[in-house]
Design an enzyme around this catalytic site. Structure first.
Site, PDB file in Angstrom:
ATOM      1  N   CYS A   5     -53.804 -18.060 -93.776  1.00  0.00           N
ATOM      2  CA  CYS A   5     -54.011 -18.156 -92.343  1.00  0.00           C
ATOM      3  C   CYS A   5     -52.797 -18.811 -91.694  1.00  0.00           C
ATOM      4  CB  CYS A   5     -55.256 -18.977 -92.041  1.00  0.00           C
ATOM      5  SG  CYS A   5     -56.745 -18.406 -92.892  1.00  0.00           S
TER       6      CYS A   5
ATOM      7  N   TRP B 294     -57.760 -15.346 -92.101  1.00  0.00           N
ATOM      8  CA  TRP B 294     -58.068 -14.427 -93.205  1.00  0.00           C
ATOM      9  C   TRP B 294     -59.430 -14.859 -93.738  1.00  0.00           C
ATOM     10  CZ3 TRP B 294     -57.542 -14.911 -98.892  1.00  0.00           C
ATOM     11  CH2 TRP B 294     -57.597 -13.674 -99.538  1.00  0.00           C
TER      12      TRP B 294
ATOM     13  N   LYS C 299     -48.760  -2.487-107.419  1.00  0.00           N
ATOM     14  CA  LYS C 299     -48.238  -1.976-106.153  1.00  0.00           C
ATOM     15  C   LYS C 299     -49.096  -0.818-105.647  1.00  0.00           C
ATOM     16  CE  LYS C 299     -45.092  -4.636-105.108  1.00  0.00           C
ATOM     17  NZ  LYS C 299     -46.054  -5.583-105.660  1.00  0.00           N
TER      18      LYS C 299
END
Length: 608
Positions: A2, A74, A485
């Site tokens: 955050c 978040w 990824k």
């Protein structure tokens, strides 16, 4: 992670807080809000979703006031709704919070029993009510804040403003980072120097247990015992300019293409091309390496895979016993550290909560701690005994790319230094390895010319529901990094395996619909990797082979191949990282996902 911004200012706070929060968007978030003092009273505006939605709310309902706090959240406790968005407020105080308050349930029940009414599902709201409870007992704001944070268990950085106290801003830190910014007529609080860069380059970092009391431009910092604390004011290198995409569609694409430059910057810090040899970097580093009985490597996510590659290098070049583990597991299994041991921690942000906690545990147990970090002012950099910086620059894309290759560059130089310090490498061998390593930026730049071909392969991969990656030796961590990824930004299920392990279970997954990406430089393990690949092909596997020209020629027919420039096998991980990054990027584009801010992810994870 955050984001927090707080201002005790002289002009309207909300517009500048909003702009500062935009600098923190790359970290990942799902709601945002701002609170200010208006005529002595607390007013706030909040919205789920992106900052553009909060900006629209502020256009319709402007928020005046010179003292304010802002936050990008978040979600941890409670869904990303307006009621769960920060700031949380009572009539007397508004707070924003990063981290997790582990004892919030018992505190909440206690406060409800005393008549407090909660509006959200979050752990953070208890901090606002604790402070209010103390104010109701007649405490001053600073005393109320100190008493409240003393009762919190877990990790936090908190900023607060108070009804009828214009210019008063209080911050506290334990675990999660918090910085104080200094200016001539104002003072600020922020998650880090990057958040504060538009306002000032004069920054002090709170230590665990600290409380900062800001009154206009005056700043007083108190330690965990309530004593005045003198935290050094540093001139930060964080740029005040908003980072742009440099003509690319996404930050991730820009950062992939920056790799020749930033890997070159990192190598230039560690290698003297006149030798070529490894420069003397990190005070006490070579002595620690020479006497180390064992090296423990720990990190999280992509940084952990960089550390795994480093494990191969340190063992081979330095004859150094190495243990590696993810930071979220390391300290909880009560690791047995040896006398004269060293512990290496890798982190892009330098604020990763699990990695920082593991570093502190290793340090407390007598290990010489070494940090490879991209942010020189971070908590991990400040607390490690020896710091090895990388020079990737700000990495905005949540999925790490250039930070990973810069970590590999630093670790490669570090491993050569270990070999020299421990008498395992001759001067001629050091010269050969350094010369090879200095070629890495050129090889990466050469490979990037193949981007159009990778784009087409990424579109083909995007049609799959499952993808497997495999490699041997130092290519095994790259297989796991490639799978990570792809998972992160395309949301395709992917796994990375050691090639020799495929027949011990994962080969049961093979069919014509599952692409298998084989990372196989033509090195000492090439033949064994290709043998494992043939086992997969015999069962209908759809092979995408990543190798050099000789490796592809000798492997025989495959579904598709990517040719990587021929280079010394030592530096293969730096080069082979790029094709797996581009494959994930173009698969994500084909899927239409949010490449730079994938769902549920944060750039810097400051909670366990």
């Amino acid at each position: 992670m955050c984001g927090i911004v707080g201002i005790a200012g002289t002009g309207e706070a909300a517009p500048v807080i909003l702009e500062a929060l935009k600098r923190l968007e790359y970290r990942g978030y799902d709601s945002a809000g701002i609170a200010t003092l208006v005529g002595g009273h607390i007013e706030r505006r909040r919205s789920p979703g992106k900052l553009s939605k909060l900006e629209a709310v502020l256009r319709d309902h402007p928020l005046p006031g010179r003292t304010g706090i802002g936050h990008t959240r978040w979600a941890t406790h409670g869904a990303p709704t307006e009621s769960n968005a920060h700031p949380h407020a009572t009539a007397r105080v508004a707070i924003v919070h990063n981290g997790i308050i582990e004892n919030f349930r018992e505190l909440r029940e206690e406060l409800i029993g005393r008549g407090h009414k909660f509006e959200s599902q979050t752990d953070s709201e208890v901090a606002a009510h604790l402070v209010t409870d103390n104010l109701d007992k007649g405490m001053t704001p600073d005393a109320a804040a100190k008493a409240a944070v003393a009762r919190l268990t877990g990790a936090y950085s908190i900023a607060m403003i108070f009804k009828d106290h214009e210019g008063l801003l209080i911050g506290a830190r334990k675990g999660a980072p918090m910085a104080v910014g200094y200016a001539e007529r104002e003072a600020y609080l922020g998650s880090d120097a990057f958040a504060l860069a538009p306002f000032t380059n004069r920054v002090a970092y709170l230590e665990d247990g600290d409380v900062a009391v800001i009154d206009g431009a005056q700043v007083s910092i108190f330690d965990a015992e309530g004593r005045p604390a003198n935290r050094e004011i540093k001139i930060t290198s964080a740029s005040a300019a908003l980072v742009d995409k440099g003509g690319h569609d996404h930050f991730m694409a820009k950062e992939i293409h920056e790799q020749p430059e930033v890997v070159g910057h990192t190598l230039a810090h560690y290698l003297d091309p006149a030798g070529p040899n490894v420069r003397q970097r990190g005070v006490g580093l070579r002595a620690a390496l020479a006497k180390a009985s064992r090296l423990t490597i720990s990190a999280c996510g992509t940084a952990y895979y960089a550390g795994m590659v480093g494990k191969y290098w340190f063992e081979k070049l330095g004859g150094l016993a190495v243990e590696s583990d993810v930071a979220s597991e390391l300290r909880y299994r009560d690791p047995v550290y040896p006398k004269d041991g060293a512990a290496l921690f890798v982190s892009q942000s330098g604020e990763t909560a699990d990695t920082l906690a593991a570093l502190r545990d290793a340090k407390a147990k007598g290990q010489t701690t070494i940090a490879v970090v991209n942010v020189a002012e971070s908590s991990i950099a400040r607390e490690a005994d020896i710091v090895l910086p990388t020079y990737a620059g700000p990495e905005i894309g949540v999925a790490s790319t250039k930070a990973f290759t810069c970590q590999l560059a630093a670790l490669a130089a570090f491993a050569i230094a270990a070999g020299v310090a421990r008498g395992k490498l001759s001067a001629a061998e050091e010269k050969h390895l350094c010369a090879a390593l200095l070629e890495a930026p050129r090889h990466i730049a050469e490979f990037l010319k193949q981007e159009d071909k990778i784009a087409a392969l990424g579109q083909a991969i995007a049609k799959a529901s499952d993808v497997l990656y495999m490699g041997r030796g130092q290519s095994f961590p790259l297989a796991m990094e490639g799978a990570l990824k792809l998972k992160e930004i395309s949301y395709i299920h992917a796994e990375g395996y050691a090639a020799g392990e495929m027949k011990h279970g994962p080969i049961a997954l093979i069919d014509e619909n599952v692409p298998i990406i084989v990372i196989a430089p033509h090195d000492a393990l090439y033949e064994k990797t290709i043998s494992n690949m043939q086992e997969v092909m015999a069962r209908g596997g759809k092979i995408l082979l990543i190798s050099d020209a000789r490796g592809i020629a000798e492997a025989g027919p495959v579904w598709a191949s990517i040719t990587v420039p021929d280079a010394d096998s030592f530096l293969a991980p730096l080069i082979y990282a790029v094709p797996v990054q581009l494959l994930a990027y173009y698969a994500a584009l084909a899927k239409g996902t949010d490449v730079d801010q994938p769902r549920n992810l944060a750039k810097s994870v400051t909670v366990e």
